[in-house]
Design an enzyme around this catalytic site. Structure first.
Site, PDB file in Angstrom:
ATOM      1  N   ARG A 160      13.019  -9.141 -10.066  1.00  0.00           N
ATOM      2  CA  ARG A 160      13.267 -10.336  -9.258  1.00  0.00           C
ATOM      3  C   ARG A 160      14.769 -10.554  -9.254  1.00  0.00           C
ATOM      4  O   ARG A 160      15.518  -9.772  -9.815  1.00  0.00           O
ATOM      5  CB  ARG A 160      12.536 -11.537  -9.852  1.00  0.00           C
ATOM      6  CG  ARG A 160      11.023 -11.344  -9.893  1.00  0.00           C
ATOM      7  CD  ARG A 160      10.312 -12.663 -10.165  1.00  0.00           C
ATOM      8  NE  ARG A 160       8.908 -12.458 -10.441  1.00  0.00           N
ATOM      9  CZ  ARG A 160       7.955 -12.413  -9.520  1.00  0.00           C
ATOM     10  NH1 ARG A 160       8.260 -12.527  -8.244  1.00  0.00           N
ATOM     11  NH2 ARG A 160       6.694 -12.233  -9.852  1.00  0.00           N
ATOM     12  N   THR A 214       0.444  -8.644  -2.185  1.00  0.00           N
ATOM     13  CA  THR A 214       0.169  -9.971  -2.741  1.00  0.00           C
ATOM     14  C   THR A 214      -1.185  -9.959  -3.416  1.00  0.00           C
ATOM     15  O   THR A 214      -2.208  -9.827  -2.766  1.00  0.00           O
ATOM     16  CB  THR A 214       0.197 -11.081  -1.667  1.00  0.00           C
ATOM     17  OG1 THR A 214      -0.587 -12.184  -2.142  1.00  0.00           O
ATOM     18  CG2 THR A 214      -0.393 -10.629  -0.349  1.00  0.00           C
ATOM     19  N   ILE A 215      -1.170 -10.060  -4.724  1.00  0.00           N
ATOM     20  CA  ILE A 215      -2.437 -10.042  -5.453  1.00  0.00           C
ATOM     21  C   ILE A 215      -3.231 -11.312  -5.129  1.00  0.00           C
ATOM     22  O   ILE A 215      -4.459 -11.326  -5.214  1.00  0.00           O
ATOM     23  CB  ILE A 215      -2.162  -9.893  -6.969  1.00  0.00           C
ATOM     24  CG1 ILE A 215      -3.392  -9.353  -7.682  1.00  0.00           C
ATOM     25  CG2 ILE A 215      -1.691 -11.206  -7.565  1.00  0.00           C
ATOM     26  CD1 ILE A 215      -3.116  -8.863  -9.088  1.00  0.00           C
ATOM     27  N   ASP A 216      -2.519 -12.380  -4.690  1.00  0.00           N
ATOM     28  CA  ASP A 216      -3.188 -13.648  -4.370  1.00  0.00           C
ATOM     29  C   ASP A 216      -3.832 -13.632  -2.989  1.00  0.00           C
ATOM     30  O   ASP A 216      -4.485 -14.611  -2.619  1.00  0.00           O
ATOM     31  CB  ASP A 216      -2.186 -14.811  -4.411  1.00  0.00           C
ATOM     32  CG  ASP A 216      -1.654 -15.074  -5.804  1.00  0.00           C
ATOM     33  OD1 ASP A 216      -2.225 -14.536  -6.762  1.00  0.00           O
ATOM     34  OD2 ASP A 216      -0.658 -15.818  -5.925  1.00  0.00           O
ATOM     35  N   GLU A 315      -3.877 -20.652 -11.289  1.00  0.00           N
ATOM     36  CA  GLU A 315      -2.642 -21.098 -11.958  1.00  0.00           C
ATOM     37  C   GLU A 315      -1.882 -22.185 -11.196  1.00  0.00           C
ATOM     38  O   GLU A 315      -1.180 -22.993 -11.787  1.00  0.00           O
ATOM     39  CB  GLU A 315      -1.706 -19.909 -12.229  1.00  0.00           C
ATOM     40  CG  GLU A 315      -1.254 -19.209 -10.965  1.00  0.00           C
ATOM     41  CD  GLU A 315      -0.431 -17.952 -11.208  1.00  0.00           C
ATOM     42  OE1 GLU A 315       0.311 -17.904 -12.191  1.00  0.00           O
ATOM     43  OE2 GLU A 315      -0.544 -17.021 -10.391  1.00  0.00           O
ATOM     44  N   ILE A 369      -5.166  -8.249 -15.542  1.00  0.00           N
ATOM     45  CA  ILE A 369      -5.663  -8.064 -14.174  1.00  0.00           C
ATOM     46  C   ILE A 369      -4.616  -7.385 -13.297  1.00  0.00           C
ATOM     47  O   ILE A 369      -4.901  -6.463 -12.548  1.00  0.00           O
ATOM     48  CB  ILE A 369      -6.075  -9.425 -13.566  1.00  0.00           C
ATOM     49  CG1 ILE A 369      -7.270 -10.001 -14.331  1.00  0.00           C
ATOM     50  CG2 ILE A 369      -6.403  -9.283 -12.081  1.00  0.00           C
ATOM     51  CD1 ILE A 369      -7.624 -11.428 -13.965  1.00  0.00           C
TER      52      ILE A 369
HETATM   53  P1  ATP Z   1       5.494 -11.871  -5.707  1.00  0.00           P
HETATM   54  O1  ATP Z   1       4.204 -11.735  -5.006  1.00  0.00           O
HETATM   55  O2  ATP Z   1       5.452 -11.273  -7.047  1.00  0.00           O
HETATM   56  O3  ATP Z   1       6.058 -13.246  -5.663  1.00  0.00           O
HETATM   57  P2  ATP Z   1       7.770 -11.309  -4.110  1.00  0.00           P
HETATM   58  O4  ATP Z   1       8.197 -10.148  -3.300  1.00  0.00           O
HETATM   59  O5  ATP Z   1       7.608 -12.604  -3.356  1.00  0.00           O
HETATM   60  O6  ATP Z   1       6.469 -10.907  -4.866  1.00  0.00           O
HETATM   61  P3  ATP Z   1      10.137 -12.323  -5.441  1.00  0.00           P
HETATM   62  O7  ATP Z   1      10.529 -12.208  -6.873  1.00  0.00           O
HETATM   63  O8  ATP Z   1      10.022 -13.678  -4.844  1.00  0.00           O
HETATM   64  O9  ATP Z   1       8.785 -11.503  -5.311  1.00  0.00           O
HETATM   65  O10 ATP Z   1      11.179 -11.526  -4.546  1.00  0.00           O
HETATM   66  C1  ATP Z   1      11.424 -10.133  -4.724  1.00  0.00           C
HETATM   67  C2  ATP Z   1      12.827  -9.795  -4.301  1.00  0.00           C
HETATM   68  O11 ATP Z   1      13.088 -10.295  -2.973  1.00  0.00           O
HETATM   69  C3  ATP Z   1      13.879 -10.385  -5.207  1.00  0.00           C
HETATM   70  O12 ATP Z   1      14.862  -9.403  -5.471  1.00  0.00           O
HETATM   71  C4  ATP Z   1      14.431 -11.539  -4.410  1.00  0.00           C
HETATM   72  O13 ATP Z   1      15.785 -11.799  -4.701  1.00  0.00           O
HETATM   73  C5  ATP Z   1      14.279 -11.082  -2.982  1.00  0.00           C
HETATM   74  N1  ATP Z   1      14.146 -12.256  -2.112  1.00  0.00           N
HETATM   75  C6  ATP Z   1      13.321 -13.315  -2.327  1.00  0.00           C
HETATM   76  N2  ATP Z   1      13.455 -14.241  -1.360  1.00  0.00           N
HETATM   77  C7  ATP Z   1      14.397 -13.775  -0.511  1.00  0.00           C
HETATM   78  C8  ATP Z   1      15.010 -14.285   0.694  1.00  0.00           C
HETATM   79  N3  ATP Z   1      14.660 -15.467   1.214  1.00  0.00           N
HETATM   80  N4  ATP Z   1      15.956 -13.519   1.291  1.00  0.00           N
HETATM   81  C9  ATP Z   1      16.316 -12.337   0.760  1.00  0.00           C
HETATM   82  N5  ATP Z   1      15.785 -11.799  -0.357  1.00  0.00           N
HETATM   83  C10 ATP Z   1      14.847 -12.504  -0.994  1.00  0.00           C
END
Ligand code: ATP
Ligand code: MG
Length: 444
Positions: A160, A214-216, A315, A369
């Site tokens: 992240r 997205t696991i959700d 959660e 999970i």
């Molecule tokens: P999860 O389902 O686990 O939340 P996700 O892809 O939403 O998955 P995040 O940790 O929110 O996981 O984001 C993953 C990556 O995308 C991170 O490196 C984060 O900085 C980048 N990111 C998140 N939001 C933005 C945004 N609005 N613009 C650009 N990059 C983003």
């Protein structure tokens, strides 16, 4: 216009960005063409309808002759990229989900075996791997990914935290990457869009294609996300074990916290799969703790009639029971309050005050999970999603994700899938099935 909760859409929202004219014949035919035969190539006039019934389209306010439709996924007869010269990158970001390795393997195998692409780089640890101080990427080949689908997690690692799109595009330019596949959730896809925009601004013909994770199951415009079925199957096992334990003690209470930050799909499906829960709490439906129709009274009633009780909580449920806070993770996602612990404490205090003998067991199987390998259904789905993503990228599509809608693979513009969230409809048939299965009060 009252759309009855359906998001409004115009055809403009569904336009797919493309890098330009396609001039390379696809090698997929394997000589079929010379024999006068052809694969099922997708033609430009084919479209996939957004609504599966006329009444939904009409509710959305669409004149029937202008039904919105998605661009279908699948192989094109001609390609934007010359496979022999195409250089590809793959990155996985965000939390773990069953099937990540299946998608990576599917991408690599499709690129190599069917298109004849010979250069695929796996960037390490999410978007961090696309920065100047990222770890050295790994060269991926069909041999190197041969066995990864039997493992959970992601062989590329994930992370992240925010990274500068300009820096990431510079890394891709220096490595002469033509196609970037992003396997990640809403945040990752916003990042993918930022990369695609930056590349376009610089005039770089970079295809950015996502495989939504997205696991959700909360990404919209997709029948069901990969890994979801595996996840709720594993979650149902946890409910079943908690049920067995609860039943084995006098006034035993099993409390299971499942994933579901904003959407309670895993809690609903795992409950229906196990049919052991007496109460399900999800983010979409507010739940009073106190009162005749509240959570505590319901648990007491179940104990009185049945001698044990099983409670499933997502959660993200009950966040309104906590004082507001601004805590966030490295990617800027709001940190959730621990509803599982709050329920454990409140139920324990309530039952103790009632003078009953009881025992409560609280389990949080989230990590177990998330990390399991994909089941057979999800494995098939991951492979086919990866194939659809490769077809899209080789045809020069960009700023899209590969998804499946009404059973067809489709190209969804990234802004469309990050603009809203798929949630359990508290007046819909899924939630009604859950209420029927648990016998819990209808919270309003
Ligand atoms: P999860 O389902 O686990 O939340 P996700 O892809 O939403 O998955 P995040 O940790 O929110 O996981 O984001 C993953 C990556 O995308 C991170 O490196 C984060 O900085 C980048 N990111 C998140 N939001 C933005 C945004 N609005 N613009 C650009 N990059 C983003
Ligand atoms: Mg997210």
């Amino acid at each position: 216009m009252d759309t009855g909760g359906l998001p409004t859409l115009t055809q403009d929202d569904l336009v797919v960005r493309t890098l330009g004219e396609r001039s390379f014949p696809s090698p997929l035919d394997g000589g079929l063409l010379e024999r006068g035969e052809s694969l099922h190539y997708v033609t430009e006039d084919d479209r996939v309808l957004v609504d599966s019934s006329l009444s939904r389209a009409v509710r959305r306010g669409v004149p029937v002759e202008q039904l919105p439709s998605f661009e279908p996924g699948g192989p094109r007869r001609t390609l934007f990229f010359d496979p022999a010269r195409t250089r590809v990158g793959i990155v996985t970001c965000g939390g773990l989900c069953p099937g990540l390795n299946n998608v990576i393997r599917g991408l690599v195998v499709e690129l190599y075996e069917h298109y004849g692409v010979r250069y695929v780089l796996g960037f390490r640890n999410g978007y961090h791997g696309l920065t100047a101080d990222g770890e050295e990427p790994e060269v991926l080949t069909p041999t190197s990914v041969q066995w990864i689908n039997s493992q959970g997690g992601t062989v590329l690692g994930t992370s992240r935290g925010s990274q500068d799109p300009a820096v990431m595009v510079e890394t891709l330019r220096l490595r002469r990457i033509d196609v970037l596949f992003v396997i990640g959730g809403d945040g990752s896809l916003r990042g993918a869009q930022a990369i695609a925009d930056e590349a376009e601004a610089r005039g770089l013909p970079l295809a950015v294609v996502g495989v939504p994770k997205t696991i959700d199951n909360d990404i919209p415009w997709i029948d069901r996300s990969f890994g979801f079925q595996t996840a709720f199957g594993r979650a149902a096992e946890s409910i079943r074990s908690a049920h067995t334990e609860a039943r084995s003690t006098r006034n035993g209470v099993g409390l299971i916290k499942l994933m579901g930050r904003h959407s309670g799909f895993i809690a609903c499906y795992a409950t229906l799969a196990s049919d052991d829960a007496d109460l399900v709490l999800i983010p979409e439906v507010a739940m009073p703790l106190e009162g005749e129709r509240g959570v505590l009274a319901h648990i007491e009633r179940v104990l009185d009639t049945q001698g044990h009780a099983v409670v499933v909580v997502a959660e993200g449920a009950g966040q309104d029971l906590f004082a507001a806070s601004t805590a966030a993770d490295a990617s800027g996602n709001a940190k959730l309050h621990d509803i599982g612990a709050l329920l454990r404490d409140r139920v324990t205090a309530h039952l103790a005050a009632s003078g009953r003998e009881f025992s409560l067991r609280y389990v949080d199987p989230g990590y177990a999970i998330r990390s399991v390998p994909a089941n057979a259904h999800d494995s098939v789905y991951c492979t086919r999603l990866a194939q659809a993503a490769v077809h899209a990228a080789m045809a020069g599509r960009t700023s899209i994700v590969a998804g499946r809608w009404h059973g067809r693979f489709v190209h969804l513009p990234i802004p469309l899938v990050t603009a809203s969230r798929n949630q359990v409809d508290s007046k819909g048939d899924l939630w009604l099935s859950v209420l029927e299965a648990t016998g819990q009060p209808v919270f309003v």
